[in-house]
Design a protein around this motif. Structure first.
Motif: not given
Length: 262
Positions: A146-158
């Motif tokens: 769930l915490a990792l999903s917050l990186l969807m604010y900038k999808p290129t990080l994932l």
């Protein structure tokens, strides 16, 4: 060059114009010129982040921009400090060096100039990545995802992070991540509607085009594609693909050889 006016304008658009206009480029440019009157010859700053991230700046849009910037800087210091302490604990480093190391990190010039003074979102991503690592280490994989999903604010990080999760078969982390992405996707849909989602995808296409044409200051980026654009220009896509094809198998081998405990 400060990125914060684009964030502030996104909050204003949500509050004053409605989410369906969040990616209205002409409206963003109009508000950018109102917020920053001293830029002169410049590229207008546009908000191209995932829709839910604009909601973070909705409360700040009630403040004058200078006060909002100060609040965001304080939030960034708090997020960075909390993330740093989580990483320190995860690395099992000595506690008596912790506060000194934090002070040195906070005084690091790139953090001060590119994160705080430019009002960038780096501390936000760093904190949630650190939190995901911490939660995984204390055996809370769903919350870690769930915490990792917050990186969807900038999808290129994932992409590499998700690939690592798949290669190491961390299925509960993946389940938490997918749940988080679903929730954030629904929040984004509520904020901007289907038309806003379409406009967001069009904004991403526009930014890709701007970067490919060299209109974006590439020296600010540290990814292989930006380096390839500066060095090879027309062959940048092929160079980046070749580098990826060469390096990813080594990453997969390392992940399989030294996986974290599931």
């Amino acid at each position: 060059r400060s990125d914060f006016p684009a964030f502030y304008d996104a909050g204003r658009i949500l509050r004053e114009y409605g989410g369906e206009r969040l990616y209205d480029i002409e409206l963003q440019r109009k508000l950018d010129r109102e917020a920053v009157t001293y830029r002169g010859e410049r590229n207008d700053l546009l908000f191209a982040y995932t829709p839910f991230f604009a909601g973070v700046f909705y409360p700040l849009s009630f403040l004058p921009i200078k006060a909002a910037f100060l609040v965001w800087a304080l939030i960034s210091v708090g997020l960075f400090s909390a993330g740093f302490l989580l990483v320190w604990r995860a690395a099992q480093l000595q506690n008596h060096n912790r506060l000194g190391a934090l002070a040195i990190s906070l005084s690091f010039l790139p953090f001060l100039s590119f994160c705080l003074l430019a009002g960038q979102s780096t501390a936000f991503g760093f904190f949630f990545l650190a939190l995901a690592i911490h939660l995984d280490l204390i055996r809370k994989p769903i919350l870690s995802g769930l915490a990792l999903s917050l990186l969807m604010y900038k999808p290129t990080l994932l992409p590499l992070l998700v690939l690592m999760i798949l290669v190491t078969a961390r299925w509960r982390v993946l389940a938490g991540f997918c749940l988080g992405v679903t929730i954030l996707g629904l929040c984004s849909l509520v904020l901007v509607g289907w038309e806003g989602v379409h406009s967001y995808l069009e904004m991403l296409r526009l930014f890709s085009e701007i970067k490919a044409k060299g209109k974006h200051p590439l020296w600010l980026d540290i990814d292989i594609y930006s380096a390839a654009l500066m060095l090879f220009r027309d062959a940048a896509n092929w160079v980046a693909l070749a580098f990826t094809a060469f390096s990813v198998p080594f990453l997969i081998l390392a992940w399989r050889r030294w996986p974290l405990e599931a």
